[in-house]
Design an enzyme around this catalytic site. Structure first.
Site, PDB file in Angstrom:
ATOM      1  N   HIS A  79       1.861   7.615  -2.488  1.00  0.00           N
ATOM      2  CA  HIS A  79       2.172   6.229  -2.828  1.00  0.00           C
ATOM      3  C   HIS A  79       1.162   5.735  -3.863  1.00  0.00           C
ATOM      4  O   HIS A  79      -0.039   6.021  -3.765  1.00  0.00           O
ATOM      5  CB  HIS A  79       2.126   5.337  -1.598  1.00  0.00           C
ATOM      6  CG  HIS A  79       3.228   5.591  -0.632  1.00  0.00           C
ATOM      7  ND1 HIS A  79       3.716   4.613   0.202  1.00  0.00           N
ATOM      8  CD2 HIS A  79       3.957   6.707  -0.354  1.00  0.00           C
ATOM      9  CE1 HIS A  79       4.687   5.114   0.946  1.00  0.00           C
ATOM     10  NE2 HIS A  79       4.840   6.387   0.625  1.00  0.00           N
ATOM     11  N   GLU A  81      -0.376   2.874  -4.549  1.00  0.00           N
ATOM     12  CA  GLU A  81      -1.576   2.133  -4.152  1.00  0.00           C
ATOM     13  C   GLU A  81      -2.557   3.007  -3.380  1.00  0.00           C
ATOM     14  O   GLU A  81      -3.772   2.884  -3.545  1.00  0.00           O
ATOM     15  CB  GLU A  81      -1.236   0.858  -3.380  1.00  0.00           C
ATOM     16  CG  GLU A  81      -0.472   1.053  -2.101  1.00  0.00           C
ATOM     17  CD  GLU A  81       1.040   0.990  -2.271  1.00  0.00           C
ATOM     18  OE1 GLU A  81       1.586   1.727  -3.119  1.00  0.00           O
ATOM     19  OE2 GLU A  81       1.671   0.216  -1.541  1.00  0.00           O
ATOM     20  N   CYS A 109       3.793  -0.638   2.244  1.00  0.00           N
ATOM     21  CA  CYS A 109       4.385  -0.193   3.507  1.00  0.00           C
ATOM     22  C   CYS A 109       3.297  -0.194   4.588  1.00  0.00           C
ATOM     23  O   CYS A 109       2.138  -0.509   4.317  1.00  0.00           O
ATOM     24  CB  CYS A 109       4.968   1.214   3.336  1.00  0.00           C
ATOM     25  SG  CYS A 109       3.698   2.485   3.082  1.00  0.00           S
ATOM     26  N   CYS A 112       0.286   2.124   3.682  1.00  0.00           N
ATOM     27  CA  CYS A 112      -0.567   1.585   2.625  1.00  0.00           C
ATOM     28  C   CYS A 112      -1.272   0.305   3.063  1.00  0.00           C
ATOM     29  O   CYS A 112      -2.434   0.092   2.720  1.00  0.00           O
ATOM     30  CB  CYS A 112       0.248   1.371   1.365  1.00  0.00           C
ATOM     31  SG  CYS A 112       0.814   2.942   0.647  1.00  0.00           S
TER      32      CYS A 112
END
Length: 179
Positions: A79, A81, A109, A112
């Site tokens: 992901h 981030e 999410c 994260c």
């Protein structure tokens, strides 16, 4: 004993909402433009169009940037981030990023959001809300959960139309491709 670990939901169990985009700074807006460029790069590479940038809040110095790499790396942790925060911590020489802002094109999410709390990120600014997996105000708000030891400032909806449009177009085109 178990009962003390169980938390009852309040009568209004809707997640706490982030501040609106009018709370974003000019630096947030400029950095979001770069995150959107990264999201476009991700789409060109066949990845979900999500980009993230980490900058030092006081100086505006960019510490790291990334785009989604889940498909290319076959990595569920790819992901944007998460990758940007990991690199920022390496560049800063410290896992504590309370002096930093993370700007990402999609609402984080659960994975994260948990990582952002654990990295002690000072501020989180995101673009599009994610009604299917968002953990910063859509389904829940881990970043504002008072039971956790850190709660960053949270701003949502910055360039939401642009960020959301990139995602809608990408997945629409993906659905149209023959399997």
């Amino acid at each position: 004993m178990l009962a003390r670990w169980l938390h009852h939901r309040p009568a209004d169990s809707r997640p706490a909402q982030p501040l609106g985009p009018d709370h974003a700074t000019p630096t947030d807006a400029a950095v979001m433009a770069r995150a959107i460029e990264l999201a476009r790069e991700a789409a060109m590479a066949g990845e979900a169009p999500i980009g993230a940038v980490v900058y030092e809040t006081a100086s505006g110095t960019i510490l790291a940037e990334a785009r989604n790499t889940r498909e290319g790396d076959a990595d569920p942790c790819g992901h944007a981030e998460l990758l940007a925060v990991r690199q920022a911590a390496l560049n800063a020489g410290d896992w504590r990023l309370n002096h930093c802002t993370v700007v990402v094109t999609l609402e984080p999410c659960c994975m994260c959001a948990g990582m952002l709390v654990n990295a002690r990120v000072g501020r989180v600014v995101f673009g599009a809300f994610d009604p299917k997996a968002g953990a910063a105000g859509s389904l829940m708000n881990l970043l504002a959960d008072s039971r956790l030891n850190h709660r960053p400032e949270l701003i949502g909806g910055l360039e939401a139309d642009t960020c959301g449009g990139l995602l809608r177009d990408f997945f629409r085109d993906l659905r149209r491709k023959p399997r």
